[in-house]
Design a protein around this motif. Structure first.
Motif, PDB file in Angstrom:
ATOM      1  N   ILE A   4       0.855  -1.190   0.000  1.00  0.00           N
ATOM      2  CA  ILE A   4       0.000   0.000   0.000  1.00  0.00           C
ATOM      3  C   ILE A   4       0.890   1.239   0.000  1.00  0.00           C
ATOM      4  O   ILE A   4       1.741   1.403   0.881  1.00  0.00           O
ATOM      5  CB  ILE A   4      -0.934   0.043   1.225  1.00  0.00           C
ATOM      6  N   ALA A   5       0.694   2.104  -1.000  1.00  0.00           N
ATOM      7  CA  ALA A   5       1.393   3.389  -1.039  1.00  0.00           C
ATOM      8  C   ALA A   5       0.600   4.408  -0.234  1.00  0.00           C
ATOM      9  O   ALA A   5      -0.598   4.597  -0.465  1.00  0.00           O
ATOM     10  CB  ALA A   5       1.551   3.861  -2.479  1.00  0.00           C
ATOM     11  N   LEU A   6       1.250   5.051   0.714  1.00  0.00           N
ATOM     12  CA  LEU A   6       0.612   6.038   1.594  1.00  0.00           C
ATOM     13  C   LEU A   6       0.890   7.425   1.022  1.00  0.00           C
ATOM     14  O   LEU A   6       2.008   7.936   1.129  1.00  0.00           O
ATOM     15  CB  LEU A   6       1.167   5.903   3.007  1.00  0.00           C
ATOM     16  N   CYS A   7      -0.122   8.035   0.408  1.00  0.00           N
ATOM     17  CA  CYS A   7       0.072   9.255  -0.382  1.00  0.00           C
ATOM     18  C   CYS A   7      -0.759  10.412   0.160  1.00  0.00           C
ATOM     19  O   CYS A   7      -1.778  10.207   0.819  1.00  0.00           O
ATOM     20  CB  CYS A   7      -0.310   9.010  -1.843  1.00  0.00           C
ATOM     21  N   ALA A   8      -0.325  11.631  -0.199  1.00  0.00           N
ATOM     22  CA  ALA A   8      -1.032  12.835   0.230  1.00  0.00           C
ATOM     23  C   ALA A   8      -1.861  13.449  -0.887  1.00  0.00           C
ATOM     24  O   ALA A   8      -2.716  14.288  -0.620  1.00  0.00           O
ATOM     25  CB  ALA A   8      -0.036  13.870   0.752  1.00  0.00           C
ATOM     26  N   ILE A  14      -0.621   8.642  -8.611  1.00  0.00           N
ATOM     27  CA  ILE A  14      -0.646   8.152  -9.990  1.00  0.00           C
ATOM     28  C   ILE A  14       0.767   7.884 -10.497  1.00  0.00           C
ATOM     29  O   ILE A  14       1.018   6.898 -11.209  1.00  0.00           O
ATOM     30  CB  ILE A  14      -1.380   9.152 -10.899  1.00  0.00           C
ATOM     31  N   ALA A  15       1.717   8.746 -10.125  1.00  0.00           N
ATOM     32  CA  ALA A  15       3.108   8.528 -10.539  1.00  0.00           C
ATOM     33  C   ALA A  15       3.625   7.192 -10.006  1.00  0.00           C
ATOM     34  O   ALA A  15       4.282   6.430 -10.735  1.00  0.00           O
ATOM     35  CB  ALA A  15       3.984   9.676 -10.054  1.00  0.00           C
ATOM     36  N   LEU A  16       3.329   6.880  -8.752  1.00  0.00           N
ATOM     37  CA  LEU A  16       3.772   5.607  -8.180  1.00  0.00           C
ATOM     38  C   LEU A  16       3.067   4.429  -8.846  1.00  0.00           C
ATOM     39  O   LEU A  16       3.667   3.369  -9.049  1.00  0.00           O
ATOM     40  CB  LEU A  16       3.533   5.591  -6.670  1.00  0.00           C
ATOM     41  N   TRP A  17       1.795   4.604  -9.181  1.00  0.00           N
ATOM     42  CA  TRP A  17       1.075   3.520  -9.854  1.00  0.00           C
ATOM     43  C   TRP A  17       1.765   3.157 -11.172  1.00  0.00           C
ATOM     44  O   TRP A  17       1.995   1.978 -11.458  1.00  0.00           O
ATOM     45  CB  TRP A  17      -0.374   3.913 -10.108  1.00  0.00           C
ATOM     46  N   TYR A  18       2.098   4.149 -11.972  1.00  0.00           N
ATOM     47  CA  TYR A  18       2.753   3.881 -13.253  1.00  0.00           C
ATOM     48  C   TYR A  18       4.072   3.126 -13.054  1.00  0.00           C
ATOM     49  O   TYR A  18       4.434   2.262 -13.855  1.00  0.00           O
ATOM     50  CB  TYR A  18       3.032   5.188 -13.996  1.00  0.00           C
ATOM     51  N   ASN A 119      10.975   3.688   3.183  1.00  0.00           N
ATOM     52  CA  ASN A 119      11.216   5.114   2.930  1.00  0.00           C
ATOM     53  C   ASN A 119      12.517   5.272   2.148  1.00  0.00           C
ATOM     54  O   ASN A 119      13.559   4.780   2.578  1.00  0.00           O
ATOM     55  CB  ASN A 119      11.335   5.872   4.253  1.00  0.00           C
ATOM     56  N   PRO A 120      12.492   5.958   0.984  1.00  0.00           N
ATOM     57  CA  PRO A 120      13.741   6.282   0.286  1.00  0.00           C
ATOM     58  C   PRO A 120      14.305   7.604   0.821  1.00  0.00           C
ATOM     59  O   PRO A 120      13.787   8.677   0.527  1.00  0.00           O
ATOM     60  CB  PRO A 120      13.309   6.395  -1.188  1.00  0.00           C
ATOM     61  N   HIS A 121      15.338   7.508   1.610  1.00  0.00           N
ATOM     62  CA  HIS A 121      15.951   8.659   2.286  1.00  0.00           C
ATOM     63  C   HIS A 121      17.102   9.177   1.431  1.00  0.00           C
ATOM     64  O   HIS A 121      17.967   8.394   1.017  1.00  0.00           O
ATOM     65  CB  HIS A 121      16.455   8.196   3.658  1.00  0.00           C
ATOM     66  N   ASN A 186      12.193   8.354  -6.181  1.00  0.00           N
ATOM     67  CA  ASN A 186      11.475   7.580  -5.162  1.00  0.00           C
ATOM     68  C   ASN A 186      10.858   6.306  -5.729  1.00  0.00           C
ATOM     69  O   ASN A 186      11.004   5.217  -5.168  1.00  0.00           O
ATOM     70  CB  ASN A 186      10.380   8.434  -4.517  1.00  0.00           C
ATOM     71  N   GLY A 187      10.134   6.444  -6.840  1.00  0.00           N
ATOM     72  CA  GLY A 187       9.484   5.277  -7.429  1.00  0.00           C
ATOM     73  C   GLY A 187      10.476   4.218  -7.859  1.00  0.00           C
ATOM     74  O   GLY A 187      10.251   3.014  -7.672  1.00  0.00           O
ATOM     75  N   VAL A 188      11.591   4.652  -8.440  1.00  0.00           N
ATOM     76  CA  VAL A 188      12.640   3.722  -8.869  1.00  0.00           C
ATOM     77  C   VAL A 188      13.205   2.967  -7.673  1.00  0.00           C
ATOM     78  O   VAL A 188      13.404   1.741  -7.718  1.00  0.00           O
ATOM     79  CB  VAL A 188      13.766   4.486  -9.598  1.00  0.00           C
TER      80      VAL A 188
END
Length: 240
Positions: A4-8, A14-18, A119-121, A186-188
């Motif tokens: 589950i992506a936790l988004c604001a 949508i970017a993460l979905w792609y 988390n990508p830090h 982040n998505g990568v």
């Protein structure tokens, strides 16, 4: 693996979905919610509508609608860490959460995910925790990069590091552009981390201890300018 992506907002979702929905063996769902109880419900709805109508292409608006109808996109009008939102997350029985919302997580939400929240830090842990870590890395002459790790209740102290990757920012002339480039990955980095976890949930994991490394704070404008001058592209442009 259920993720589950936790988004604001819709744009991030949508970017993460792609980037992630086609990963093998991943059941991917998006949750959009308020980051804080301080934001009123009407203000949050208005923010969502502005983002949906003003920041998404028509094809992405159609995609968001399709995902909502397919129950792959859930919108909570409560804050992320409200009990009603937590109850929905628990009902999904997720393995992994993806951090894409501006909150500090409490134990109540961390416990909703079997493996935890990734988390990508934009710093190499454990050496660089906290704020302005890209700038501090440049100032200290150390490599810049991204560490994807499982969050705990502290500031970048989560023990389980899934992926630690140096990322070159030397082609950028400005600090803001270099940081935006790292955030754009982040998505990568989520995709790479999930692929690492697929064969074995402990594969590739290394660990950090609370006493390892340092915690950094927001860099002053004076030091930020010095860090900017450490960027090779910036130095080249100023001498040409």
């Amino acid at each position: 693996m259920k993720v589950i992506a936790l988004c604001a907002n819709f744009k991030v979702a949508i970017a993460l979905w792609y980037q992630l929905h086609r990963l093998d063996h991943i059941d991917f769902t998006i949750l959009i919610s308020k980051a804080s109880k301080k934001q009123g419900r009407i203000a949050f709805i208005w923010q969502l509508l502005k983002g949906f109508l003003g920041r998404l292409w028509p094809r992405d608006q159609c995609l968001a609608w399709q995902l909502w109808r397919a129950k792959k996109l859930h919108i909570s009008l409560s804050a992320l860490q409200d009990e009603s939102t937590l109850a929905w997350i628990r009902q999904q029985a997720p393995d992994v959460g993806l951090h894409a919302i501006g909150v500090i997580y409490r134990k109540s939400i961390l416990d909703c995910f079997r493996l935890g929240i990734l988390n990508p830090h934009i710093g190499l842990l454990p050496e660089y925790r906290g704020r302005s870590v890209m700038e501090w890395s440049l100032l200290n002459g150390d490599p810049t990069g991204i560490t994807t790790f499982f969050i705990d209740e502290g500031i970048d102290t989560g023990a389980r590091l899934v992926l630690r990757e140096a990322v070159d920012v030397s082609l950028f002339r400005e600090i803001a552009a270099a940081k935006q480039f790292l955030f754009s990955l982040n998505g990568v980095m989520f995709a790479k981390a999930l692929e690492v976890l697929q064969p074995s949930e402990s594969a590739g994991l290394c660990h950090q201890k609370p006493e390892d490394g340092k915690r950094y704070y927001v860099m002053s404008s004076l030091f930020t300018e010095v860090a900017r001058q450490m960027l090779p592209a910036s130095a080249t442009s100023e001498t040409s």
